[in-house]
Design a protein around this motif. Sequence first.
Motif, PDB file in Angstrom:
ATOM      1  N   MET A 115      37.601  -7.134  21.332  1.00  0.00           N
ATOM      2  CA  MET A 115      36.081  -7.629  21.306  1.00  0.00           C
ATOM      3  C   MET A 115      35.896  -8.641  22.641  1.00  0.00           C
ATOM      4  SD  MET A 115      33.646  -8.904  18.270  1.00  0.00           S
ATOM      5  CE  MET A 115      32.118  -9.642  18.670  1.00  0.00           C
ATOM      6  N   PRO A 116      35.133  -8.210  23.670  1.00  0.00           N
ATOM      7  CA  PRO A 116      34.771  -9.105  24.723  1.00  0.00           C
ATOM      8  C   PRO A 116      34.250 -10.286  24.295  1.00  0.00           C
ATOM      9  CG  PRO A 116      33.479  -7.097  24.711  1.00  0.00           C
ATOM     10  CD  PRO A 116      34.411  -6.962  23.473  1.00  0.00           C
ATOM     11  N   ALA A 117      34.515 -11.322  25.136  1.00  0.00           N
ATOM     12  CA  ALA A 117      33.579 -12.491  24.831  1.00  0.00           C
ATOM     13  C   ALA A 117      32.226 -12.484  24.770  1.00  0.00           C
ATOM     14  CB  ALA A 117      34.070 -13.605  25.824  1.00  0.00           C
ATOM     15  N   LEU A 118      31.586 -13.069  24.035  1.00  0.00           N
ATOM     16  CA  LEU A 118      30.069 -13.184  24.172  1.00  0.00           C
ATOM     17  C   LEU A 118      29.401 -14.219  25.058  1.00  0.00           C
ATOM     18  CD1 LEU A 118      27.603 -11.865  23.302  1.00  0.00           C
ATOM     19  CD2 LEU A 118      27.487 -13.348  21.038  1.00  0.00           C
ATOM     20  N   LEU A 119      29.125 -13.826  26.204  1.00  0.00           N
ATOM     21  CA  LEU A 119      28.366 -15.017  26.999  1.00  0.00           C
ATOM     22  C   LEU A 119      26.757 -14.885  27.063  1.00  0.00           C
ATOM     23  CD1 LEU A 119      30.323 -14.209  30.054  1.00  0.00           C
ATOM     24  CD2 LEU A 119      30.782 -16.161  28.496  1.00  0.00           C
ATOM     25  N   THR A 120      25.941 -15.714  27.060  1.00  0.00           N
ATOM     26  CA  THR A 120      24.818 -16.083  27.150  1.00  0.00           C
ATOM     27  C   THR A 120      24.142 -15.380  28.436  1.00  0.00           C
ATOM     28  OG1 THR A 120      24.916 -18.016  28.360  1.00  0.00           O
ATOM     29  CG2 THR A 120      24.375 -18.202  26.099  1.00  0.00           C
ATOM     30  N   PRO A 121      23.039 -14.762  28.309  1.00  0.00           N
ATOM     31  CA  PRO A 121      22.457 -13.964  29.616  1.00  0.00           C
ATOM     32  C   PRO A 121      22.754 -14.631  30.993  1.00  0.00           C
ATOM     33  CG  PRO A 121      21.034 -13.526  27.701  1.00  0.00           C
ATOM     34  CD  PRO A 121      22.001 -14.889  27.549  1.00  0.00           C
ATOM     35  N   ASP A 122      22.500 -15.855  30.958  1.00  0.00           N
ATOM     36  CA  ASP A 122      22.735 -16.745  32.275  1.00  0.00           C
ATOM     37  C   ASP A 122      24.186 -17.193  32.384  1.00  0.00           C
ATOM     38  OD1 ASP A 122      23.237 -18.612  30.465  1.00  0.00           O
ATOM     39  OD2 ASP A 122      21.356 -19.934  30.845  1.00  0.00           O
ATOM     40  N   ARG A 123      25.069 -16.577  31.754  1.00  0.00           N
ATOM     41  CA  ARG A 123      26.338 -16.643  31.654  1.00  0.00           C
ATOM     42  C   ARG A 123      26.778 -18.240  31.810  1.00  0.00           C
ATOM     43  NH1 ARG A 123      28.674 -11.846  32.138  1.00  0.00           N
ATOM     44  NH2 ARG A 123      30.732 -12.620  33.255  1.00  0.00           N
ATOM     45  N   ARG A 124      26.262 -19.168  31.264  1.00  0.00           N
ATOM     46  CA  ARG A 124      26.397 -20.662  31.270  1.00  0.00           C
ATOM     47  C   ARG A 124      27.253 -20.884  30.166  1.00  0.00           C
ATOM     48  NH1 ARG A 124      20.437 -22.748  33.058  1.00  0.00           N
ATOM     49  NH2 ARG A 124      20.798 -22.129  35.118  1.00  0.00           N
ATOM     50  N   TYR A 125      27.050 -20.090  28.698  1.00  0.00           N
ATOM     51  CA  TYR A 125      27.829 -20.544  27.907  1.00  0.00           C
ATOM     52  C   TYR A 125      28.698 -19.204  27.168  1.00  0.00           C
ATOM     53  CZ  TYR A 125      24.534 -24.423  27.950  1.00  0.00           C
ATOM     54  OH  TYR A 125      24.210 -25.615  28.566  1.00  0.00           O
ATOM     55  N   LEU A 126      29.802 -19.500  26.555  1.00  0.00           N
ATOM     56  CA  LEU A 126      30.436 -18.525  25.753  1.00  0.00           C
ATOM     57  C   LEU A 126      30.008 -18.928  24.255  1.00  0.00           C
ATOM     58  CD1 LEU A 126      32.865 -16.784  25.166  1.00  0.00           C
ATOM     59  CD2 LEU A 126      34.269 -18.923  25.314  1.00  0.00           C
ATOM     60  N   ILE A 127      29.939 -17.769  23.473  1.00  0.00           N
ATOM     61  CA  ILE A 127      29.601 -18.076  22.028  1.00  0.00           C
ATOM     62  C   ILE A 127      30.633 -18.014  21.320  1.00  0.00           C
ATOM     63  CG2 ILE A 127      27.887 -17.518  20.351  1.00  0.00           C
ATOM     64  CD1 ILE A 127      25.827 -16.652  22.211  1.00  0.00           C
ATOM     65  N   VAL A 128      31.136 -18.965  20.327  1.00  0.00           N
ATOM     66  CA  VAL A 128      32.290 -18.862  19.532  1.00  0.00           C
ATOM     67  C   VAL A 128      31.596 -19.405  18.106  1.00  0.00           C
ATOM     68  CG1 VAL A 128      34.511 -19.599  18.750  1.00  0.00           C
ATOM     69  CG2 VAL A 128      33.823 -19.208  21.158  1.00  0.00           C
ATOM     70  N   ARG A 129      31.828 -18.419  17.185  1.00  0.00           N
ATOM     71  CA  ARG A 129      31.187 -18.886  15.686  1.00  0.00           C
ATOM     72  C   ARG A 129      29.793 -19.560  15.891  1.00  0.00           C
ATOM     73  NH1 ARG A 129      36.027 -22.162  14.577  1.00  0.00           N
ATOM     74  NH2 ARG A 129      37.167 -20.938  16.116  1.00  0.00           N
ATOM     75  N   ALA A 130      28.854 -18.833  16.536  1.00  0.00           N
ATOM     76  CA  ALA A 130      27.631 -19.442  16.665  1.00  0.00           C
ATOM     77  C   ALA A 130      27.058 -20.696  17.393  1.00  0.00           C
ATOM     78  CB  ALA A 130      26.771 -19.170  15.471  1.00  0.00           C
ATOM     79  N   ARG A 131      28.369 -21.064  18.206  1.00  0.00           N
ATOM     80  CA  ARG A 131      28.164 -22.330  18.845  1.00  0.00           C
ATOM     81  C   ARG A 131      28.244 -22.103  20.295  1.00  0.00           C
ATOM     82  NH1 ARG A 131      28.547 -27.362  16.969  1.00  0.00           N
ATOM     83  NH2 ARG A 131      29.055 -27.096  14.911  1.00  0.00           N
ATOM     84  N   LEU A 132      27.569 -22.848  21.168  1.00  0.00           N
ATOM     85  CA  LEU A 132      27.664 -22.681  22.624  1.00  0.00           C
ATOM     86  C   LEU A 132      28.945 -23.526  22.946  1.00  0.00           C
ATOM     87  CD1 LEU A 132      24.069 -22.803  23.411  1.00  0.00           C
ATOM     88  CD2 LEU A 132      25.372 -20.857  23.545  1.00  0.00           C
ATOM     89  N   TRP A 133      29.735 -22.998  24.263  1.00  0.00           N
ATOM     90  CA  TRP A 133      30.591 -23.559  24.687  1.00  0.00           C
ATOM     91  C   TRP A 133      30.326 -23.461  26.335  1.00  0.00           C
ATOM     92  CZ3 TRP A 133      33.323 -27.045  21.822  1.00  0.00           C
ATOM     93  CH2 TRP A 133      33.625 -26.792  20.857  1.00  0.00           C
ATOM     94  N   ARG A 134      30.180 -24.526  27.041  1.00  0.00           N
ATOM     95  CA  ARG A 134      29.983 -24.290  28.516  1.00  0.00           C
ATOM     96  C   ARG A 134      31.103 -23.526  29.036  1.00  0.00           C
ATOM     97  NH1 ARG A 134      29.300 -29.353  32.118  1.00  0.00           N
ATOM     98  NH2 ARG A 134      28.388 -30.223  30.593  1.00  0.00           N
ATOM     99  N   THR A 135      30.754 -22.612  30.087  1.00  0.00           N
ATOM    100  CA  THR A 135      31.653 -21.781  30.672  1.00  0.00           C
ATOM    101  C   THR A 135      32.161 -22.547  32.088  1.00  0.00           C
ATOM    102  OG1 THR A 135      30.094 -20.586  32.038  1.00  0.00           O
ATOM    103  CG2 THR A 135      30.834 -19.571  29.927  1.00  0.00           C
ATOM    104  N   SER A 136      33.299 -22.229  32.715  1.00  0.00           N
ATOM    105  CA  SER A 136      33.675 -22.676  33.856  1.00  0.00           C
ATOM    106  C   SER A 136      32.533 -22.262  35.061  1.00  0.00           C
ATOM    107  CB  SER A 136      34.949 -22.111  34.477  1.00  0.00           C
ATOM    108  OG  SER A 136      36.071 -22.357  33.389  1.00  0.00           O
ATOM    109  N   ASN A 137      32.410 -23.183  36.059  1.00  0.00           N
ATOM    110  CA  ASN A 137      31.787 -23.094  37.160  1.00  0.00           C
ATOM    111  C   ASN A 137      32.012 -21.702  37.842  1.00  0.00           C
ATOM    112  OD1 ASN A 137      30.431 -23.366  39.471  1.00  0.00           O
ATOM    113  ND2 ASN A 137      30.701 -25.380  40.027  1.00  0.00           N
ATOM    114  N   PRO A 138      31.256 -20.923  38.022  1.00  0.00           N
ATOM    115  CA  PRO A 138      31.365 -19.645  38.699  1.00  0.00           C
ATOM    116  C   PRO A 138      31.670 -19.800  40.268  1.00  0.00           C
ATOM    117  CG  PRO A 138      29.161 -19.608  38.062  1.00  0.00           C
ATOM    118  CD  PRO A 138      29.830 -20.714  37.524  1.00  0.00           C
ATOM    119  N   GLU A 139      31.187 -20.882  40.947  1.00  0.00           N
ATOM    120  CA  GLU A 139      31.207 -21.162  42.238  1.00  0.00           C
ATOM    121  C   GLU A 139      32.836 -21.640  42.726  1.00  0.00           C
ATOM    122  OE1 GLU A 139      28.795 -20.482  44.541  1.00  0.00           O
ATOM    123  OE2 GLU A 139      27.524 -19.719  42.729  1.00  0.00           O
TER     124      GLU A 139
END
Length: 109
Positions: free
Chosen positions: A1-25
Motif C-alpha cells: 500500500m503506498p504512503a498516504l500523503l496530504t494533498p499538499d504533500r507536506r505530511y505523511l499520514i500514519v495511523r491518522a496522525r500527520l508526520w511532516r515530510t522531507s523538504n522536496p527542495e
Amino acid sequence: MPALLTPDRRYLIVRARLWRTSNPELSEAMRQHLVNELMDARRAVKDAKASGDAEAMVAARKAVDRAKKGLGERGPVWWTDGAPDYNRHMVKNTPYAAWFAALSDDEAA
C-alpha cells in the motif's frame, strides 16, 4: 500500500496522525546523505539502548534530531506560505480533517 500523503504533500499520514515530510527542495544527493545520517543515528540509538550507555544515548538522539532537522521533518517548516505546522497532530484536529474523512468514506463504500 503506498504512503498516504496530504494533498499538499507536506505530511505523511500514519495511523491518522500527520508526520511532516522531507523538504522536496533538497537535492537528491543531500536528501540521501541526510537519510544515511538518520539511519546511522537510529542504529546508534538502538546500540545505546542495548548497552545501557546514557551518554551514547544522548549523543545518538541528538544525531537523529540533527538529521531530521536537516531533512525538514523537524524544526522550522520548509514551506513559505505561512501555513502553520501540524506535525504529529491527529488529522481530525487539523484542516485536513474533511479531506481525510472523505477518504475513509470512500474506502467504506
